[in-house]
Every structure is written in structure tokens, then in C-alpha cells.
Motif scaffolding. Sequence first.
Motif, PDB file in Angstrom:
ATOM      1  N   GLY A 184       0.823  -1.211   0.000  1.00  0.00           N
ATOM      2  CA  GLY A 184       0.000   0.000   0.000  1.00  0.00           C
ATOM      3  C   GLY A 184       0.853   1.255   0.000  1.00  0.00           C
ATOM      4  N   CYS A 185       0.281   2.355  -0.505  1.00  0.00           N
ATOM      5  CA  CYS A 185       1.031   3.617  -0.476  1.00  0.00           C
ATOM      6  C   CYS A 185       0.765   4.380   0.814  1.00  0.00           C
ATOM      7  CB  CYS A 185       0.719   4.472  -1.701  1.00  0.00           C
ATOM      8  SG  CYS A 185      -0.928   5.205  -1.705  1.00  0.00           S
ATOM      9  N   CYS A 238      -9.114   6.695  -2.545  1.00  0.00           N
ATOM     10  CA  CYS A 238      -8.340   6.359  -3.729  1.00  0.00           C
ATOM     11  C   CYS A 238      -9.326   6.048  -4.858  1.00  0.00           C
ATOM     12  CB  CYS A 238      -7.480   5.143  -3.443  1.00  0.00           C
ATOM     13  SG  CYS A 238      -6.664   4.548  -4.916  1.00  0.00           S
ATOM     14  N   SER A 292       0.340  -0.974  -5.137  1.00  0.00           N
ATOM     15  CA  SER A 292       1.733  -0.558  -5.300  1.00  0.00           C
ATOM     16  C   SER A 292       2.676  -1.697  -4.932  1.00  0.00           C
ATOM     17  CB  SER A 292       2.003   0.676  -4.450  1.00  0.00           C
ATOM     18  OG  SER A 292       3.230   1.244  -4.840  1.00  0.00           O
TER      19      SER A 292
HETATM   20  S1  SF4 Z   1      -2.938   4.135  -5.167  1.00  0.00           S
HETATM   21 FE1  SF4 Z   1      -4.797   3.475  -4.077  1.00  0.00          FE
HETATM   22  S2  SF4 Z   1      -4.842   1.224  -4.271  1.00  0.00           S
HETATM   23 FE2  SF4 Z   1      -2.815   1.895  -4.845  1.00  0.00          FE
HETATM   24  S3  SF4 Z   1      -1.588   1.678  -3.000  1.00  0.00           S
HETATM   25 FE3  SF4 Z   1      -2.329   3.824  -3.032  1.00  0.00          FE
HETATM   26  S4  SF4 Z   1      -4.290   3.839  -1.949  1.00  0.00           S
HETATM   27 FE4  SF4 Z   1      -3.737   1.704  -2.375  1.00  0.00          FE
END
Ligand code: SF4
Lengths: 578, 207
Positions: A295-296, A488, A305
Motif C-alpha cells: 500500500g502507499c 483512492c 503498489s
Molecule cells: S494508489 Fe490506491 S490502491 Fe494503490 S496503494 Fe495507493 S491507496 Fe492503495
Amino acid sequence: MDKILRIDVGAEGAPRATVVPVGEYAGLGGRALTSAIVSKEVPPLCHPLGAENKLVIAPGLLSGTASAMSGRISVGGKSPLTGGIKEANSGGQPSQVLARLGYSAIVLEGKPNSSDLYKIFINKDGVKISVDNSLKMLPNYDLIAKMKAEYGDKVSCISIGPVGEMKMASATVAFTDMEQRPTRHAGRGGLGAVMGSKNIKVIVLDDTGMPMRPPKDPEKFKDANKRFVDGLKNHPVTGQGLPAYGTNVLTNILNEVGGYPTYNFKQGRFDGASKISGETQAETEKTRGANPTHGCHRGCVIQCSGTYNDKDGHFLTKQPEYETVWAHGGNCGISDLDKIAMMDFLDDTYGIDTIEMGATIAVAMEAGLAKFGDADAAIQMIHEVGKGTHLGRILGSGAAVTGKAFGIERVPVVKGQAMPAYDPRAVQGIGVTYATSPMGADHTAGYAVTANVLKVGGDVNALKPEGQIELSRNLQIATAAIDSTGMCLFIAFAVLDQPDTFQALLDMLNAFYGLNLTGDGVTELGKKVLSMERDFNARAGFTPQHDRLPDYFKTERFAPHNVTFGVKDEDLDKVFNW
Amino acid sequence: MRSDRSDSRETIFRFEEAVDKPLVPRFFPLLQHGVLIRCRIGRSVAAFLREDIGATAETIDMIQSIILDGKPVDDPGAAFIRDGSTLALSAAMPGLVGATLRRGGTYSSFRSAITYHETGQASLQGEGYVRIKLFNLLMAELGPVVLRKGVFLSGRDVVSFMTGQSPDFWEGCRQITLDGAPVDAAGLRNAPWLSEKDRVFLVVTGG
Ligand code: SF4
């Protein structure tokens, strides 16, 4: 989140912080808040790097809560790249932290009266602004290492690299991830240059001692969040495809349908596509001990990610996203994943938008500055930008400026911003969004495929020619609304197919704020955001003629399908008729 | 023993996976790039998936994007396989474009300029070769079945695939046979004669 932190960088003596109540902006978050502040407070005709422009950084409505997926953050201002209003959003930790500290937004305003560079530290006790000229021209990774040494490994940071300091129009605002790496960027539109124009290098956030934001109705909130997470986990895209391969899973299929812009949008297929696909990337990551599912920010359950290691197994960069791999890969004729990953790292550390940079390199290659496929030359071009050489200043100003400087006609931009990784001749519906989005060519502008669930404007018959116009309108409305929640955008896939998951999202918002929001309310919010943005652009001098793709998309046939962009101008003008 | 899908003129390679070393997934990059399958031509994509590939109804549900000769197919029952066709299969894809490329999806009009429209007859007869490409989750879902049934590749592609393999790949092979006779890995890694073969029939079986 009932206060706004305003920092007047032009205040007498030194920048001055003032905390004000959220006031008339109450109930807004993310993109809705950045666009409301910019459209109300920034004179549309001002210079993007001047005293009157503002940089607004706003967490989403559910950021800082226990809600899954709520850690996106919006950055807004007048864009140095497009000259219009801009909202660029990012993942990373700062959204949650800023929200927990109680701020709806940080607004940087005014014009500095010296060349000193500042850092800002915010914690539960307040805001401290100090001069730190030792940070000048530090790349993001070095800067964050310094902040970590100074403030510890619990803080999160919002920063610019040297390209932001040099105020180039492709500069990003960087956000640190869970590992305190500056890997997440509000990339589009050059907002890093606006932060640079305010002489603010980094904002360090520490939420130690701050609890999670409490919902009005904890039981209902918990239940809705659980249903929401279950919905995401059960859906094949958010529960399987994205975690396994990330967004780069799109490479193979876009290439197969001939919609993968290759050699500066010259053709729709790239021979080296399978070498740089998400499938190959994930396998490479696994064999090198990296992680393709990550996760980010904390609270992400999709985890699109990952991390990318070099051949020796050392961290090189985060897992490059589809748009990045395309921009530096197929669009430049490059099929070496390691070199593409290196370019991703350089973009992150210098603070450059990967899409704009890749599109610019391809234009430069077309101009003969290097051969298509020459990865080392492409890497060198990024260094030129990071170091601010004369050539680098041109390249760092984006694809449109580079095209002008080198006399190139095939420059894939709308409103001065480079198009992302989908050719609008093969997928014409996305061309409608590229052309008409107030943000310039932007794939995320019409990303929220929730529109058919929302039934914005009633049921759309997608098979009628005007269906593309209506769908694009609805998509843009839904996207604007989701961007305002801080969710997101990738939740949209599950929400599209599973109305229950969409309802869970609404229930979460309602339980948190004690509201009674319906699908119609979400639609109204999206329309309101788009109306504010379009109004700003109109006052900034934008006309319907700016809502067009470059001419060559209508005349140059795109192989393998030999198609041109066929949506009529008068139809494009109908997108915002509601 | 020759597979019923092979041809007497072709070289047959058979890899058998060692029980404790998953070998089959190592062949997935070939599927992503595309392999040939010999099949009856003239039938619909739906029939091809069921009968030639052996896809179950559940797997067919999972196949959200079907690309025939570079064009997204909306109705797999009404698009026909021809000799020389290329058929790419993908599970559900993210993003607006992912949704756009779904078969029969709400956003299919976004790509109407490239959508597959069947123009020919369904009555083609006989056998032919179809190139199939498996992407993303379908590599794991259909890959083992397809590889067990056997696929055709050029000798050059086989050599290029084998030279890229690390020692643990070879450790994962319980047995390799070439035209029915066991061969050792060392000999295969340097086999110039193989790259000259137009077609090699490759079979990979799990442990
Ligand atoms: S962009 Fe969205 S789905 Fe991808 S790691 Fe970040 S929060 Fe999660």
C-alpha cells in the motif's frame, strides 16, 4: 478538521502562520476544497508563480479516520503548465496525519521577500517555520533522509525536489509513504513549481499524541467500513488483479488492442510490451526479493503498489505505475524495465511528473535529440532537468514547450499538459475526457467508472454516438466527487460493479458526519466542483477552442487500426451541458 | 509418445515438473507473448474456449476481455476463429480503459472504432493454427491446462526462453524428453540446431 492553516510567505520579517476556522469551506474536502479556495481566492489572470497564486493542500473528507482507502490528498492552485485551475492528488502518509492534526487544508500564499528557503514543522503543539538554506537543491530522497535524522522516523513529509525549486512546469509535490520514502507525488500540472515559488522546501508533519478522528455514529461507521472493505476484497480487480500486478497490468491489453501510444504516439503497438508488462514486472520484483503487493499509505486494502529492487536485490524505487512505465517505456521505444525503474527513481528524487517527463523525452527523441529506444540518453535527459542545465530547463517545462523549442508538430498535449498512456484514436471516449477536462489531458479526470451506478443524468444509452459525450460527462462528475472524499480512485472498480459497495461508502460518510447523503448528493457535489473549475478557467481566458485535441489526432491515422479521432467539436462542446 | 495435437514433422519437447518445485509458472512469460495452438477453425471463440482450451464456465466468466486480431470482442459466440487468428484473453482490468475493454460493458462505445465485428462465414472447415495470449490472472488460471495440452513455438523462441533460465529452473525439471528420448539440461542450453526449427511442440506437465 475544522481549521485551515494559512501561511503568508510574504509577511514582514518571515513567513507567518495563522490558523483560521474553516468557515464557509466547511463540509468540503480534497479536490472540492482545493478548487473552492482557488476559484474564490486566486485571481484567474494572475501569474502562477506570483504573489496572488496559492498552493492549497487538502486531505479528503474521510482522511484521518479508520476508513479504508481514505489517505489520498489533493493539491490545488493555478497551474504553471496549463494556466488553468489544477488539482493533482497523491497517496502517501501525509493525508492521514494532517487530518489527525485537525487541518482541513494548508494554504501557502503571498510572495517571499528574500531568497531564503524554509521548512515547516507541524505537530499537536502548533506550527514552526524556520529558515534552512542547507536544504537548497537537495533531491527528495536526500532531503527526507535529513528530515528523518532531524525529526525521527515517525514523521511524514510534503516536499519539493530541485525541479520545484527551479520552478519548472513539470515539478511535483512529493509525499512520503509508509517507509518514509518520497515516492508519492501530486504530479500533474507543475504544482511543485508553485510550492517552489513560495520558497517552502518541506512540510514535516508529526501526529504523535493525536487520536484517530472519531465518527458521529461509531457503530454504523464500523459496519459500513467493513462492508466497504469486503466489497473491495471480493471484487476481481481490487481484490486480485491490482494487488497481484499493480496498474501496469494494463500494458499487455492496451498493446494488444493497438491503443498503446508508442514512439511519441506514432503507432498503437510496441514490440517490447511483454518485457515491461505488469506481469513481467511483478515476476521480476518477486525474484529479486521485492514486494509487488504493497500500500502507499496505512489503511489501503487494495495495495496496488509495490517495491522494485535492482539486480543485486537493493531497493531502487517503488513499483513504477502503468503511466510511468508507458511514458518512459513504450512511448520512448524503451523495453528495459531496470532503466525505466531508474527513471522513475530520478523523477521522484528530482521531483518531476513522470507522465510529463516521458512524453517530453519522446518529443525530444522525435526532434532527433536521441534515438527512440536509447534508455541511457533518456536517463541523461532527466539528469539535465534535475540539474537545471539550459537543455534541462526546456525539457522540464514540459512536452508543449519542448515541441515548440524544437519545431515538432506531433506534441500530444491538451491545454499544455501531456496526454497519458491511452491513445484517444483507439479509445475515443477517453479522448472526450482528455479534450474537455478542466485539468488538461488527464486520464484520472474520467476515471471513476461509477457513473452508471450514480445514474448521473439518468440512464445513458452508450451505444448512441452521443453516449460517449454523456458518459464522459458523468465520469467527470463522479471522479470530481470521489476526489473530494480522499478515497483512492481505484475503489471505483468495485463500486462500479457492486452497488452495495457504493452504498457502504455513502453510509460511511453519513455515519461519520451525521449526514443523509444520497447518490444524488454525490452527483451534485461533483457538478459543483466541475462548475467552479470551469468558471475559473473561463475567467482565465479558456474558451471552447481549448477543449480540443491537437489537430493531428484528427488527420494522422493510427496503426494498427488506422483510425483517427472522430468525435465532432460541437459534440465536445456539449459535455458540460447539464 | 506423441500428443494428439502434435504433428509428425515437429520436434516434441516435454518438461515434467519435479513435485516440490513449481515449474509450470516459469513458462507463463511464453503465454503472455503468445503461443500457437492447433485447433479446428471456423467455430466461435466461445466454442474454442470451451472445447479447445478446456475452459470451465467459471473461467469463461473470469475472462472479461477477449481480443481477436487486435479487436475487442463483445459476443464470443458470434466471433469466429480462423487459421492465423490471434486471440488474447484477460481478466478484469482496472481503470476506465479496463472497463472500456470489457466484453459488452457499459463503456464499450468508448472503443467502438476498434470493436470486432464479424463479417465472414462461420462455415470454415478443417484445422489451423491460432495464436493465443494469456494475460494476468489467466496465466495462472489457464496456463497449466494449455501447457499440459501442448503449444507450438518457433525453435528460436524456445532457445531464447531456455537461455534466460536460472539454475533453479533446471532443478525444477524432473524429466525432459525430446522426441520421446530423455535429454539433459546442459545439452539444451546450447542447442543451435533447435533455433533452426520452425515449429517445436512444447508440453509441460505439473508434478
Ligand atoms: S494508489 Fe490506491 S490502491 Fe494503490 S496503494 Fe495507493 S491507496 Fe492503495
